[in-house]
Design a protein around this motif. Structure first.
Motif, PDB file in Angstrom:
ATOM      1  N   ALA A 144      -5.484  -4.115  -0.488  1.00  0.00           N
ATOM      2  CA  ALA A 144      -4.847  -3.509   0.698  1.00  0.00           C
ATOM      3  C   ALA A 144      -5.857  -3.130   1.783  1.00  0.00           C
ATOM      4  O   ALA A 144      -5.650  -3.420   2.964  1.00  0.00           O
ATOM      5  CB  ALA A 144      -4.028  -2.299   0.273  1.00  0.00           C
ATOM      6  N   TYR A 154      -5.214   3.989   1.100  1.00  0.00           N
ATOM      7  CA  TYR A 154      -4.416   3.138   1.993  1.00  0.00           C
ATOM      8  C   TYR A 154      -3.378   3.937   2.787  1.00  0.00           C
ATOM      9  O   TYR A 154      -3.317   3.847   4.018  1.00  0.00           O
ATOM     10  CB  TYR A 154      -3.739   2.005   1.209  1.00  0.00           C
ATOM     11  CG  TYR A 154      -2.970   1.065   2.100  1.00  0.00           C
ATOM     12  CD1 TYR A 154      -3.635   0.140   2.905  1.00  0.00           C
ATOM     13  CD2 TYR A 154      -1.579   1.116   2.180  1.00  0.00           C
ATOM     14  CE1 TYR A 154      -2.948  -0.709   3.747  1.00  0.00           C
ATOM     15  CE2 TYR A 154      -0.881   0.259   3.026  1.00  0.00           C
ATOM     16  CZ  TYR A 154      -1.568  -0.640   3.796  1.00  0.00           C
ATOM     17  OH  TYR A 154      -0.886  -1.486   4.648  1.00  0.00           O
ATOM     18  N   LYS A 160       7.410  -0.431  11.088  1.00  0.00           N
ATOM     19  CA  LYS A 160       8.241  -0.744   9.910  1.00  0.00           C
ATOM     20  C   LYS A 160       9.722  -0.506  10.215  1.00  0.00           C
ATOM     21  O   LYS A 160      10.575  -1.305   9.826  1.00  0.00           O
ATOM     22  CB  LYS A 160       7.754   0.069   8.706  1.00  0.00           C
ATOM     23  CG  LYS A 160       6.405  -0.503   8.222  1.00  0.00           C
ATOM     24  CD  LYS A 160       5.824   0.118   6.994  1.00  0.00           C
ATOM     25  CE  LYS A 160       4.699  -0.803   6.510  1.00  0.00           C
ATOM     26  NZ  LYS A 160       3.468  -0.230   6.184  1.00  0.00           N
ATOM     27  N   GLY A 184       4.340  -8.667  -1.031  1.00  0.00           N
ATOM     28  CA  GLY A 184       3.085  -8.006  -0.680  1.00  0.00           C
ATOM     29  C   GLY A 184       3.384  -6.564  -0.287  1.00  0.00           C
ATOM     30  O   GLY A 184       2.909  -6.070   0.736  1.00  0.00           O
ATOM     31  N   GLY A 209       2.515  -3.681  -1.323  1.00  0.00           N
ATOM     32  CA  GLY A 209       1.477  -2.643  -1.317  1.00  0.00           C
ATOM     33  C   GLY A 209       1.975  -1.357  -1.950  1.00  0.00           C
ATOM     34  O   GLY A 209       2.567  -1.365  -3.032  1.00  0.00           O
ATOM     35  N   ASP A 222       3.949  -7.294  -5.517  1.00  0.00           N
ATOM     36  CA  ASP A 222       2.551  -7.307  -5.070  1.00  0.00           C
ATOM     37  C   ASP A 222       1.701  -7.849  -6.206  1.00  0.00           C
ATOM     38  O   ASP A 222       2.034  -7.711  -7.392  1.00  0.00           O
ATOM     39  CB  ASP A 222       2.080  -5.898  -4.676  1.00  0.00           C
ATOM     40  CG  ASP A 222       0.872  -5.956  -3.747  1.00  0.00           C
ATOM     41  OD1 ASP A 222       1.040  -5.763  -2.519  1.00  0.00           O
ATOM     42  OD2 ASP A 222      -0.251  -6.221  -4.250  1.00  0.00           O
ATOM     43  N   VAL A 223       0.583  -8.442  -5.821  1.00  0.00           N
ATOM     44  CA  VAL A 223      -0.304  -9.052  -6.813  1.00  0.00           C
ATOM     45  C   VAL A 223      -1.203  -8.000  -7.483  1.00  0.00           C
ATOM     46  O   VAL A 223      -1.737  -8.238  -8.564  1.00  0.00           O
ATOM     47  CB  VAL A 223      -1.136 -10.165  -6.126  1.00  0.00           C
ATOM     48  CG1 VAL A 223      -2.185  -9.593  -5.192  1.00  0.00           C
ATOM     49  CG2 VAL A 223      -1.749 -11.114  -7.120  1.00  0.00           C
ATOM     50  N   THR A 225       2.394 -13.097  -7.522  1.00  0.00           N
ATOM     51  CA  THR A 225       1.783 -13.571  -6.285  1.00  0.00           C
ATOM     52  C   THR A 225       2.830 -14.172  -5.349  1.00  0.00           C
ATOM     53  O   THR A 225       3.759 -14.861  -5.786  1.00  0.00           O
ATOM     54  CB  THR A 225       0.633 -14.562  -6.537  1.00  0.00           C
ATOM     55  OG1 THR A 225       0.217 -15.090  -5.270  1.00  0.00           O
ATOM     56  CG2 THR A 225       1.032 -15.701  -7.448  1.00  0.00           C
ATOM     57  N   ALA A 226       2.650 -13.866  -4.067  1.00  0.00           N
ATOM     58  CA  ALA A 226       3.594 -14.332  -3.049  1.00  0.00           C
ATOM     59  C   ALA A 226       3.519 -15.852  -2.861  1.00  0.00           C
ATOM     60  O   ALA A 226       4.417 -16.427  -2.245  1.00  0.00           O
ATOM     61  CB  ALA A 226       3.303 -13.635  -1.726  1.00  0.00           C
ATOM     62  N   SER A 280       4.979  -7.578   5.302  1.00  0.00           N
ATOM     63  CA  SER A 280       4.316  -6.762   6.316  1.00  0.00           C
ATOM     64  C   SER A 280       2.831  -6.666   6.004  1.00  0.00           C
ATOM     65  O   SER A 280       2.444  -6.209   4.915  1.00  0.00           O
ATOM     66  CB  SER A 280       4.976  -5.374   6.309  1.00  0.00           C
ATOM     67  OG  SER A 280       4.131  -4.412   6.875  1.00  0.00           O
ATOM     68  N   LEU A 281       2.029  -7.143   6.925  1.00  0.00           N
ATOM     69  CA  LEU A 281       0.559  -7.035   6.840  1.00  0.00           C
ATOM     70  C   LEU A 281      -0.016  -7.694   5.600  1.00  0.00           C
ATOM     71  O   LEU A 281      -1.076  -7.300   5.122  1.00  0.00           O
ATOM     72  CB  LEU A 281       0.136  -5.558   6.919  1.00  0.00           C
ATOM     73  CG  LEU A 281       0.596  -4.816   8.182  1.00  0.00           C
ATOM     74  CD1 LEU A 281       0.195  -3.353   8.124  1.00  0.00           C
ATOM     75  CD2 LEU A 281       0.018  -5.483   9.430  1.00  0.00           C
ATOM     76  N   MET A 282       0.669  -8.695   5.075  1.00  0.00           N
ATOM     77  CA  MET A 282       0.170  -9.407   3.907  1.00  0.00           C
ATOM     78  C   MET A 282      -0.381 -10.788   4.254  1.00  0.00           C
ATOM     79  O   MET A 282      -1.405 -11.208   3.718  1.00  0.00           O
ATOM     80  CB  MET A 282       1.280  -9.552   2.868  1.00  0.00           C
ATOM     81  CG  MET A 282       0.770  -9.885   1.507  1.00  0.00           C
ATOM     82  SD  MET A 282       1.182 -11.456   0.767  1.00  0.00           S
ATOM     83  CE  MET A 282       2.567 -12.103   1.513  1.00  0.00           C
ATOM     84  N   HIS A 307      -3.966 -11.607   4.661  1.00  0.00           N
ATOM     85  CA  HIS A 307      -4.819 -11.568   3.460  1.00  0.00           C
ATOM     86  C   HIS A 307      -4.912 -12.952   2.806  1.00  0.00           C
ATOM     87  O   HIS A 307      -5.669 -13.127   1.857  1.00  0.00           O
ATOM     88  CB  HIS A 307      -4.243 -10.584   2.425  1.00  0.00           C
ATOM     89  CG  HIS A 307      -4.434  -9.143   2.784  1.00  0.00           C
ATOM     90  ND1 HIS A 307      -4.960  -8.220   1.916  1.00  0.00           N
ATOM     91  CD2 HIS A 307      -4.184  -8.475   3.927  1.00  0.00           C
ATOM     92  CE1 HIS A 307      -5.015  -7.042   2.505  1.00  0.00           C
ATOM     93  NE2 HIS A 307      -4.543  -7.167   3.732  1.00  0.00           N
TER      94      HIS A 307
END
Ligand SMILES: C[S@@+](CC[C@H](N)C(=O)[O-])C[C@H]1O[C@@H](n2cnc3c(N)ncnc32)[C@H](O)[C@@H]1O
Length: 219
Positions: free
Chosen positions: A10, A20, A34, A53, A55, A76-77, A103-104, A120-122, A125
């Motif tokens: 994260a 985070y 969000k 993802g 988080g 999430d991973v 995993t996505a 969101s915000l993944m 990465h």
């Protein structure tokens, strides 16, 4: 022992993960971004929703609070970040969300499982190849007529955001986002139409919101 897949945590380093939520609250207009992402999705009671993802689960829980009649999954991973999400979810009143590790880029759900997929915000990465794979997976698990809702780094939308982007583009896998390539990647995965719905100014640059639809079978 099962080997963990490689991923960017994260806050880039595993040892920062527990900071985070406080970091996001201080540095980022998190609640506004969000809430806007959820509002554009018009989630209905009974719909099945995935936050890929997820988080620490802030968006996942906000989705459930906004539409308690929806069935909400967070994936999430990273087991460490999911522990934080589970603790937060346990402190909430009401029905829980469903949190899963995975995993996505290889979503552990059958085709056509969801009405809405959020991320969101993944994506920043993921390498370019993994972004494209994740978007194909989102397309696969959505029902025909389902929607993908994304918040992530986008093309800078004013001079200050452009200045910030000169530095940020070298961070993680943000480069393609800043060059404005995300809509083309989303379209290549099969979505139509794909719209950039908003741009938010932040200390780390433009965060863009996107809405993309999986066409009905006969479209
Ligand atoms: C910056 S955090 C965003 C968390 C949350 N979605 C939010 O908006 O606050 C990125 C998250 O993506 C997760 N992640 C990275 N690679 C992933 C992958 N391949 N599959 C699923 N999650 C992944 C990280 O573990 C991390 O929790």
């Amino acid at each position: 022992m099962k080997k963990q897949p490689h991923f960017i945590p994260a806050l880039h380093f595993h040892w920062l993960t527990r900071w985070y939520d406080p970091m996001m609250r201080c540095l980022f207009p998190e609640s506004g971004t969000k809430a806007a992402l959820i509002a554009q999705a018009h989630i209905q009671p009974g719909q099945i929703v995935l936050d890929a993802g997820c988080g620490t689960g802030t968006l996942t829980m906000l989705i459930k609070q906004t539409e308690p009649g929806a069935i909400v999954y967070g994936l999430d991973v990273d087991p460490q970040v999911l522990d934080i999400a589970r603790r937060k979810d346990g402190q909430q009143a009401g029905e829980a969300i469903i949190l899963q590790q995975g995993t996505a880029t290889c979503l552990p759900y059958p085709d056509g499982s969801f009405d809405r997929v959020f991320t969101s915000l993944m994506l920043h990465h993921l390498t370019r190849q993994d972004k494209q794979q994740m978007l194909r997976e989102a397309f696969r698990v959505l029902k025909p007529g389902g929607e993908l809702h994304i918040a992530d780094f986008g093309k800078p939308h004013d001079f200050v955001m452009w200045l910030i982007s000169l530095m940020m583009r070298w961070f993680e896998e943000i480069h393609d986002h800043i060059l404005g390539r995300l809509p083309a990647f989303i379209m290549d995965a099969g979505f139509h139409p794909v719209e950039e719905t908003a741009q938010h100014r932040t200390l780390v640059g433009t965060i863009a919101l996107y809405r993309a639809s999986k066409p009905m079978k006969n479209d």
